[in-house]
Design a protein around this motif. Structure first.
Motif, short mmCIF file in Angstrom:
data_model
loop_
_atom_site.label_atom_id
_atom_site.label_comp_id
_atom_site.label_asym_id
_atom_site.label_seq_id
_atom_site.Cartn_x
_atom_site.Cartn_y
_atom_site.Cartn_z
N LEU A 15 45.69 40.64 48.72
CA LEU A 15 46.55 40.32 47.66
C LEU A 15 46.95 38.67 47.65
O LEU A 15 46.88 38.39 46.60
N GLU A 16 47.19 37.94 48.84
CA GLU A 16 47.81 36.66 48.67
C GLU A 16 46.50 35.77 48.22
O GLU A 16 46.68 34.99 47.35
N ARG A 17 45.15 35.96 48.80
CA ARG A 17 44.05 35.24 48.12
C ARG A 17 43.91 35.44 46.54
O ARG A 17 43.70 34.44 45.73
N TYR A 22 44.63 33.64 40.93
CA TYR A 22 44.94 33.70 39.49
C TYR A 22 46.25 32.82 39.17
O TYR A 22 46.17 32.54 37.89
N LYS A 23 46.99 32.50 40.12
CA LYS A 23 47.88 31.42 39.79
C LYS A 23 47.30 30.12 39.53
O LYS A 23 47.77 29.35 38.38
N ILE A 109 34.56 33.30 34.58
CA ILE A 109 34.87 32.92 36.16
C ILE A 109 34.92 34.19 36.61
O ILE A 109 34.99 35.33 36.20
N SER A 110 34.78 34.08 38.20
CA SER A 110 34.79 35.22 38.86
C SER A 110 35.69 34.88 39.88
O SER A 110 36.19 33.93 40.34
N ASP A 111 36.62 36.07 40.05
CA ASP A 111 37.75 36.15 41.11
C ASP A 111 37.30 36.34 42.60
O ASP A 111 35.98 36.47 42.83
N PRO A 112 37.95 36.19 43.48
CA PRO A 112 37.44 36.56 45.10
C PRO A 112 36.96 37.81 45.06
O PRO A 112 36.16 37.79 46.01
N ASP A 113 37.18 38.92 44.43
CA ASP A 113 36.57 39.97 44.71
C ASP A 113 35.39 40.29 43.61
O ASP A 113 34.69 41.44 43.77
N GLY A 114 35.04 39.28 42.54
CA GLY A 114 33.92 39.53 42.02
C GLY A 114 34.09 39.98 40.69
O GLY A 114 32.97 40.13 39.71
N TYR A 115 35.55 40.17 40.17
CA TYR A 115 35.75 40.56 38.96
C TYR A 115 35.46 39.38 37.62
O TYR A 115 35.84 38.12 38.12
N TRP A 116 34.92 39.66 36.66
CA TRP A 116 34.74 38.57 35.88
C TRP A 116 35.82 38.46 34.78
O TRP A 116 36.16 39.45 34.31
N ILE A 117 36.16 37.11 34.39
CA ILE A 117 37.25 36.90 33.35
C ILE A 117 36.50 36.09 32.42
O ILE A 117 36.12 34.80 32.73
#
Length: 122
Positions: A15-17, A22-23, A109-117
């Motif tokens: 969660l923290e990562r 996202y911030k 962009i890809s978040d730390p878990d691999g989700y794409w935005i």
């Protein structure tokens, strides 16, 4: 009936990562929190002033392996007000740009878990 979009959920390992990502990347701040009994899960809602839509991050205490995202044929899309090229440069500097299509004027962009935005101009 007409329904209004409220939130989209993704499960995360840390969660923290994820909240920090996202911030920094999209300016999303913590908007609410739900904690499960005995700490079994935690849900954090993120949003910003630009929209009422929320991103729901769900952390499950007993889930320790990366999530199977299949072929990643789903994504969240956000529009960037202001200087779109500056946003792209910032995301490149962060190292999170995973796909660009300059002909269509979009990138992901890809978040730390691999989700794409997907990132689009306003």
């Amino acid at each position: 009936m007409q329904a209004k979009f409220d939130h989209f959920n993704i499960n995360v390992l840390n969660l923290e990562r994820s909240m920090a990502f996202y911030k920094e990347a999209l300016g999303l701040e913590k908007w609410g929190e739900i904690e499960g009994p005995e700490g079994a899960f935690k849900i954090i809602y993120l949003k910003n002033e630009a929209s009422d839509f929320k991103l729901e991050l769900t952390w499950l205490r007993d889930h320790t392996e990366p999530y199977d995202l299949g072929e990643c044929e789903f994504h969240i899309c956000m529009r960037v007000p202001g200087d779109y090229e500056a946003a792209r440069a910032f995301h490149k500097q962060m190292g999170c740009v995973c796909y660009e299509n300059t002909d269509m004027n979009l990138y992901f962009i890809s978040d730390p878990d691999g989700y794409w935005i997907e990132i689009l101009p306003q």
